[in-house]
Motif scaffolding. Structure first.
Motif, PDB file in Angstrom:
ATOM      1  N   GLN A 180       0.827  -1.207   0.000  1.00 28.50           N
ATOM      2  CA  GLN A 180       0.000   0.000   0.000  1.00 28.50           C
ATOM      3  C   GLN A 180       0.859   1.255   0.000  1.00 28.50           C
ATOM      4  OE1 GLN A 180      -3.115   0.090   2.952  1.00 28.50           O
ATOM      5  NE2 GLN A 180      -3.917  -1.909   2.349  1.00 28.50           N
ATOM      6  N   CYS A 181       1.892   1.263   0.839  1.00 31.68           N
ATOM      7  CA  CYS A 181       2.789   2.429   0.869  1.00 31.68           C
ATOM      8  C   CYS A 181       3.451   2.632  -0.490  1.00 31.68           C
ATOM      9  CB  CYS A 181       3.864   2.252   1.944  1.00 31.68           C
ATOM     10  SG  CYS A 181       3.244   2.342   3.628  1.00 31.68           S
ATOM     11  N   GLY A 182       3.852   1.536  -1.114  1.00 31.46           N
ATOM     12  CA  GLY A 182       4.566   1.612  -2.384  1.00 31.46           C
ATOM     13  C   GLY A 182       3.737   2.112  -3.546  1.00 31.46           C
ATOM     14  N   VAL A 183       2.427   1.894  -3.494  1.00 27.47           N
ATOM     15  CA  VAL A 183       1.570   2.357  -4.594  1.00 27.47           C
ATOM     16  C   VAL A 183       0.879   3.675  -4.268  1.00 27.47           C
ATOM     17  CG1 VAL A 183       1.206   0.042  -5.551  1.00 27.47           C
ATOM     18  CG2 VAL A 183      -0.425   0.955  -3.873  1.00 27.47           C
ATOM     19  N   GLY A 184       1.307   4.295  -3.169  1.00 29.28           N
ATOM     20  CA  GLY A 184       0.797   5.633  -2.861  1.00 29.28           C
ATOM     21  C   GLY A 184      -0.401   5.678  -1.945  1.00 29.28           C
ATOM     22  N   ILE A 185      -0.792   4.542  -1.387  1.00 31.74           N
ATOM     23  CA  ILE A 185      -1.899   4.520  -0.431  1.00 31.74           C
ATOM     24  C   ILE A 185      -1.313   4.708   0.961  1.00 31.74           C
ATOM     25  CG2 ILE A 185      -3.734   3.114   0.594  1.00 31.74           C
ATOM     26  CD1 ILE A 185      -3.850   1.588  -2.086  1.00 31.74           C
ATOM     27  N   THR A 186      -1.879   5.605   1.734  1.00 37.05           N
ATOM     28  CA  THR A 186      -1.416   5.789   3.106  1.00 37.05           C
ATOM     29  C   THR A 186      -2.299   4.952   4.017  1.00 37.05           C
ATOM     30  OG1 THR A 186      -0.750   8.048   2.600  1.00 37.05           O
ATOM     31  CG2 THR A 186      -0.973   7.475   4.925  1.00 37.05           C
ATOM     32  N   PRO A 187      -1.755   3.837   4.518  1.00 36.48           N
ATOM     33  CA  PRO A 187      -2.576   3.000   5.407  1.00 36.48           C
ATOM     34  C   PRO A 187      -2.947   3.770   6.676  1.00 36.48           C
ATOM     35  CG  PRO A 187      -0.547   1.871   4.765  1.00 36.48           C
ATOM     36  CD  PRO A 187      -0.420   3.297   4.332  1.00 36.48           C
ATOM     37  N   LYS A 188      -4.174   3.628   7.102  1.00 35.94           N
ATOM     38  CA  LYS A 188      -4.640   4.284   8.327  1.00 35.94           C
ATOM     39  C   LYS A 188      -4.567   3.285   9.468  1.00 35.94           C
ATOM     40  CE  LYS A 188      -6.181   8.127   6.409  1.00 35.94           C
ATOM     41  NZ  LYS A 188      -5.529   9.373   6.570  1.00 35.94           N
ATOM     42  N   SER A 189      -3.986   3.715  10.558  1.00 35.49           N
ATOM     43  CA  SER A 189      -3.901   2.826  11.711  1.00 35.49           C
ATOM     44  C   SER A 189      -5.269   2.719  12.369  1.00 35.49           C
ATOM     45  CB  SER A 189      -2.876   3.337  12.714  1.00 35.49           C
ATOM     46  OG  SER A 189      -3.396   4.422  13.439  1.00 35.49           O
TER      47      SER A 189
END
Length: 119
Positions: free
Chosen positions: A44-53
């Motif tokens: 997710q980080c690599g494709v530009g998605i910011t994971p939400k905790s």
């Protein structure tokens, strides 16, 4: 056609890279906070998605409930204000001050919620 799309989405490629022990611990901790596997977190980080905790989402949920409580309080106060006998026991300036404080709290919660969502 749907079967074909599923095959195209199957993940075959691997990326290998090295990280320090400290970086690995941080990545694993961040993945855990988001309730994701390390691979999914990095994907997710690599494709530009910011994971939400989930902790982040729980705080947002808390703020939403507080805001709803303030709304209910405002509704009850409004109902109380429609009873002239109850209102006559209190100074109107105190009631107006209370209403302003409720509105200020609501606006502050709204600002905090907006900041959380934009981070």
């Amino acid at each position: 056609m749907a079967e074909r799309n599923r095959k195209e989405e199957t993940k075959y490629e691997q990326i290998h890279f090295r990280v320090s022990k400290k970086e690995k611990e941080i990545i694993e901790e961040n993945a855990r906070k988001c309730d994701l596997s390390v691979g999914e977190f990095l994907r997710q980080c690599g494709v530009g998605i910011t994971p939400k905790s989930h902790e982040h989402l729980e705080r947002i949920n808390d703020l939403i409930h507080i805001n709803a409580d303030l709304g209910r309080l405002g509704g009850l106060l409004k109902l109380w204000l429609t009873d002239d006998l109850k209102v006559s026991y209190y100074q109107k300036s105190g009631i107006v001050r209370l209403l302003r404080e409720i509105e200020l709290n609501r606006l502050q919660l709204e600002d905090v919620l907006e900041k959380i969502l934009n981070t």
